[in-house]
Design an enzyme around this catalytic site. Structure first.
Site, short mmCIF file in Angstrom:
data_model
loop_
_atom_site.label_atom_id
_atom_site.label_comp_id
_atom_site.label_asym_id
_atom_site.label_seq_id
_atom_site.Cartn_x
_atom_site.Cartn_y
_atom_site.Cartn_z
N HIS A 222 27.75 54.07 69.42
CA HIS A 222 27.93 53.97 70.87
C HIS A 222 27.90 55.33 71.55
CE1 HIS A 222 32.18 55.30 70.73
NE2 HIS A 222 32.28 54.54 69.65
N CYS B 281 33.70 54.60 64.15
CA CYS B 281 32.46 54.40 64.90
C CYS B 281 31.62 55.67 64.89
CB CYS B 281 32.77 54.02 66.35
SG CYS B 281 33.38 52.33 66.53
#
Length: 170
Positions: free
Chosen positions: A129, A145
């Site tokens: 992301h 992440c």
């Protein structure tokens, strides 16, 4: 449970303008000789780099932020969702460490750590992301992440599809 906003055609350019842009040299085509099929994403956490394999011994290399020492993982998965300006619900572990976080942060909010776009990864609570903290790119900074500059995540988003293989190596 994560919440994401579904992508809308043409929104990527508006989102890029709203979130700012990455440094000019943020991504580049480089030699890449790992035995990996074209179209595969390879994240090398020790380098803090993500590679989109192009084939013919080349890859598009992006700088990324990766998991903190105790939060790193490795393995092979695939992209199972793509979202522009996603809302974010902190996973239980993040909420436990930061109980003052709201249950949901709206997409597009400057407080939303997902940034301009997200590609969720099958089999867990991880995603590739954007970020609301561009200075974190290049560091060991996340709960697992893979963070990218917003301009770079929008570029990658446009080049891959749901089902793309993602290999994370240390």
């Amino acid at each position: 449970m994560r919440q994401f906003v579904r992508p809308l055609a043409g929104v990527a350019f508006v989102v890029a303008a709203a979130f700012g842009t990455a440094p000019v040299q943020a991504r580049e085509v480089v030699a890449f000789h790992d035995n990996v099929p074209a179209g595969t994403i390879v994240v090398k956490t020790h380098e803090r780099r993500l590679y989109l394999v192009m084939g013919d011994g080349r890859a598009l290399r992006y700088p990324v932020g990766v998991g903190m020492g105790s939060k790193q993982w490795s393995g092979t998965t695939r992209i199972d969702g793509k979202y522009v300006a996603p809302a974010w619900s902190p996973p239980k572990e993040v909420k436990r460490d930061k109980p003052s976080l709201p249950d949901v942060i709206a997409g597009g909010s400057p407080k939303n750590p997902m940034g301009a776009a997200a590609m969720t990864l099958a089999g867990g609570e991880y995603a590739i992301h954007g970020t609301n903290m561009p200075r974190s790119i290049g560091g060991f900074v996340s709960y697992g992440c893979i963070r990218m500059y917003n301009e770079d995540v929008l570029d990658l988003y446009s080049r891959v599809s749901v089902g793309t293989t993602v290999s994370v190596v240390r």
